[in-house]
Write a protein that holds these residues in place. Structure first.
Motif, PDB file in Angstrom:
ATOM      1  N   CYS A 133      49.027  16.840  29.497  1.00 22.84           N
ATOM      2  CA  CYS A 133      49.242  18.022  28.648  1.00 22.84           C
ATOM      3  C   CYS A 133      50.570  18.698  28.963  1.00 22.84           C
ATOM      4  O   CYS A 133      51.413  18.856  28.068  1.00 22.84           O
ATOM      5  N   SER A 218      48.110  26.675  27.121  1.00 20.45           N
ATOM      6  CA  SER A 218      47.945  25.495  27.961  1.00 20.45           C
ATOM      7  C   SER A 218      48.911  25.525  29.133  1.00 20.45           C
ATOM      8  O   SER A 218      50.037  26.007  29.028  1.00 20.45           O
ATOM      9  N   SER A 268      43.597  25.370  31.060  1.00 18.62           N
ATOM     10  CA  SER A 268      43.813  25.997  29.762  1.00 18.62           C
ATOM     11  C   SER A 268      43.334  27.438  29.894  1.00 18.62           C
ATOM     12  O   SER A 268      42.298  27.703  30.500  1.00 18.62           O
ATOM     13  N   CYS A 302      49.243  12.938  20.996  1.00 16.46           N
ATOM     14  CA  CYS A 302      47.795  12.823  20.797  1.00 16.46           C
ATOM     15  C   CYS A 302      47.425  11.383  20.425  1.00 16.46           C
ATOM     16  O   CYS A 302      46.416  10.849  20.891  1.00 16.46           O
ATOM     17  N   TRP A 423      43.183  19.060  19.621  1.00 13.29           N
ATOM     18  CA  TRP A 423      44.458  19.662  20.018  1.00 13.29           C
ATOM     19  C   TRP A 423      45.520  19.429  18.939  1.00 13.29           C
ATOM     20  O   TRP A 423      45.562  18.370  18.316  1.00 13.29           O
TER      21      TRP A 423
END
Length: 547
Positions: A133, A218, A268, A302, A423
């Motif tokens: 992430c 995030s 997060s 992603c 996401w």
């Protein structure tokens, strides 16, 4: 209990001590296909080294430890001072260190960088998905910052650095930094134009004070963040540093960490801004347009991240069945299990081929490829991320009861699998984005059709699927209710075209027969029995030698 009753037999050895990259034929062939020959030797060396590390016992243990010891929030120090820090297990920092040093945030600054980086991201995140992430957001922040040349000159060298430095210090004192983002708010979610965070100008040179709340922020221990807030001229993009130039902490109150289904290693958070210092990025009122390139890049991640998870799930399933015997023979030799494994392998290879094709389009950067990405990225994001969870479930089932036990690693893959479909915009957001491109940007459809048209005439099922897609595209009136079906077909046609052009015949034949030809059930393992399923499974087998 007598030791003789604990003799261990008929258990697959751990899939450890192997090269994740070289074992993935679909990935390594895609890299060879898309990279300039002059770059291949260097890229092979980089990716083989990264793949060997990702498959090692040490790095696999890092992934386990990072997930078993999730981040913890410290709002205050022992004296009552507000510090808003998040503590991570050392394994988290070790994973990030290797990811940054491998160039996974530096695609924008080297030739063939996006293909090399996509392959590395796909390899390395198989060890642990959560730390992908901040790596993804740091990588994706670059095109947004380039809308402001002064900001880009200041921050881009830090973002693309191969040095990871943990800890909160002024960015100018660090050799490398990480970025996060804060876009969504609790009243709006994906509808960022409903954001209420307010940005008040502090001076005429792009400095603002932000006040408001972010429902999802995030990687809150990052060095900087791109956020959206309402300026006098409308929704605007801002850069928020955690630490100011004089060493003072910016007003950045972490209210709590989210307790998530999966992605446990990654923090997060919900954060509050109260006069938080920020620099404007781009013009007032053009926040979405400024940050859209960041969103597009993270949407591609992603796709890559889901392809990585699918590949690891399939590798574990094929490996297990290669060594596990039942009903008089190895599981992998049983016709029905072979059908399941081949079906899973097809899904994984199609996702990988599509992910690397999109990365190659980024490297090209031409007008045609940019138009192609406008449709292909949201279509791929919609479809590939949605296929991830059923692949993880079926692969887990291939291990039977062993797969349902935490020690197998399969439950962690399963919990991680829905993340990428949510996401950066869930399924409906992606489908509507495709419709928006179709209606407003005709060049995007032309580029998409040219891409799939390169495979015409090679497989009759693909040809028929393209014709059916053209018929559906001819009528866009009232199409919103059937947008998901349209986008699914677009993604499948694109995957089929890529496999027909580049994959072995047994792979493309099986894909077209099932996904495009209609000879496929509702569950994995329903491929036509007449196909060469053994070759499909062998291609997906990880290269492993038990010690």
């Amino acid at each position: 209990m007598a030791a003789s009753t604990h003799t261990v037999t008929n258990q697959a050895p751990p899939l450890v001590g192997y090269d994740v990259y070289t074992s993935d034929r679909a990935l390594s062939e895609a890299v060879e296909r898309h990279l300039d020959p002059e770059l291949l030797d260097t890229a092979r060396g980089e990716l083989t080294a990264l793949g060997t590390a990702a498959g090692s016992a040490q790095v696999q243990e890092w992934g386990v430890l990072a997930n078993e010891n999730p981040p913890k929030l410290r709002t205050h120090d022992r004296y009552g001072h507000r510090v808003d820090e998040v503590d991570f297990h050392p394994a988290w920092h070790q994973l990030l260190d290797r990811a940054v040093s491998a160039g996974l945030t530096g695609a924008w600054t080297r030739e063939g960088g996006h293909v090399r980086r996509a392959a590395g991201f796909l390899v390395w995140t198989q060890a642990e998905g959560g730390h992908g992430c901040p790596i993804s957001m740091t990588h994706a922040a670059v095109p947004a910052l380039r809308t402001d040349p002064a900001l880009a000159a200041e921050w881009e060298p830090r973002l693309t650095s191969a040095v990871y430095e943990q800890g909160l210090r002024p960015a100018a004192q660090k050799a490398g930094v990480l970025f996060g983002m804060g876009m969504t708010e609790k009243q709006g979610g994906s509808d960022v134009r409903a954001n209420t965070t307010e940005a008040k100008p502090l001076s005429g040179d792009g400095q603002y004070g932000l006040t408001g709340h972010k429902w999802f922020c995030s990687a809150p221990m990052s060095d900087g963040f791109l956020v959206l807030a309402q300026a006098p001229g409308g929704l605007t993009c801002f850069l928020v540093p955690r630490i100011l130039e004089d060493g003072a902490r910016n007003a950045f109150a972490i209210q709590r960490l989210k307790d998530k289904l999966g992605n446990k290693s990654n923090a997060s958070s919900e954060v509050e801004f109260d006069g938080t210092w920020a620099r404007r990025v781009g013009d007032e009122g053009r926040g979405v347009r400024t940050i859209i390139e960041m969103v597009a890049a993270t949407r591609l991640d992603c796709v890559i991240g889901s392809a990585a998870l699918m590949r690891q799930a399939v590798a574990q399933a094929v490996h297990h069945t290669t060594y596990r015997s039942a009903f008089g023979g190895l599981l992998i030799d049983k016709p029905l299990m072979r059908n399941v494994l081949a079906d899973l392998a097809l899904e994984s290879e199609a996702a990988t081929a599509l992910a690397l094709r999109l990365a190659a389009a980024y490297d090209d950067g031409g007008e045609q490829e940019r138009a192609f990405l406008r449709l292909a990225v949201p279509a791929a994001k919609y479809w590939v991320t949605k296929r991830c969870t059923p692949v993880a479930v079926e692969a887990l089932e291939c291990l039977g009861g062993n797969g349902y036990v935490e020690e197998s690693g399969m439950p962690r893959l399963l919990r991680e699998s829905p993340l990428n479909s949510i996401w950066e915009g869930a399924g409906n957001v992606q489908a509507l984005d495709v419709l928006r491109a179709l209606q407003r940007e005709p060049g995007a459809l032309d580029a998409f059709l040219q891409e799939v048209g390169r495979a015409r005439g090679a497989d009759h099922r693909l040809d028929n699927a393209i014709k059916e897609l053209l018929t559906e595209l001819a009528d866009l009136d009232g199409i919103e209710a059937r947008a998901r079906r349209l986008v699914e077909r677009m993604a499948l046609v694109l995957q089929g075209a890529l496999l027909v052009r580049f994959a072995p015949p047994e792979v493309s034949d099986a894909f077209c027969a099932s996904r495009l030809g209609g000879d496929w059930g509702t569950a994995f393992g329903t491929l036509p029995h007449s196909l060469d399923l053994g070759s499909v499974v062998d291609r997906a087998r990880p290269l492993f030698s038990p010690s």
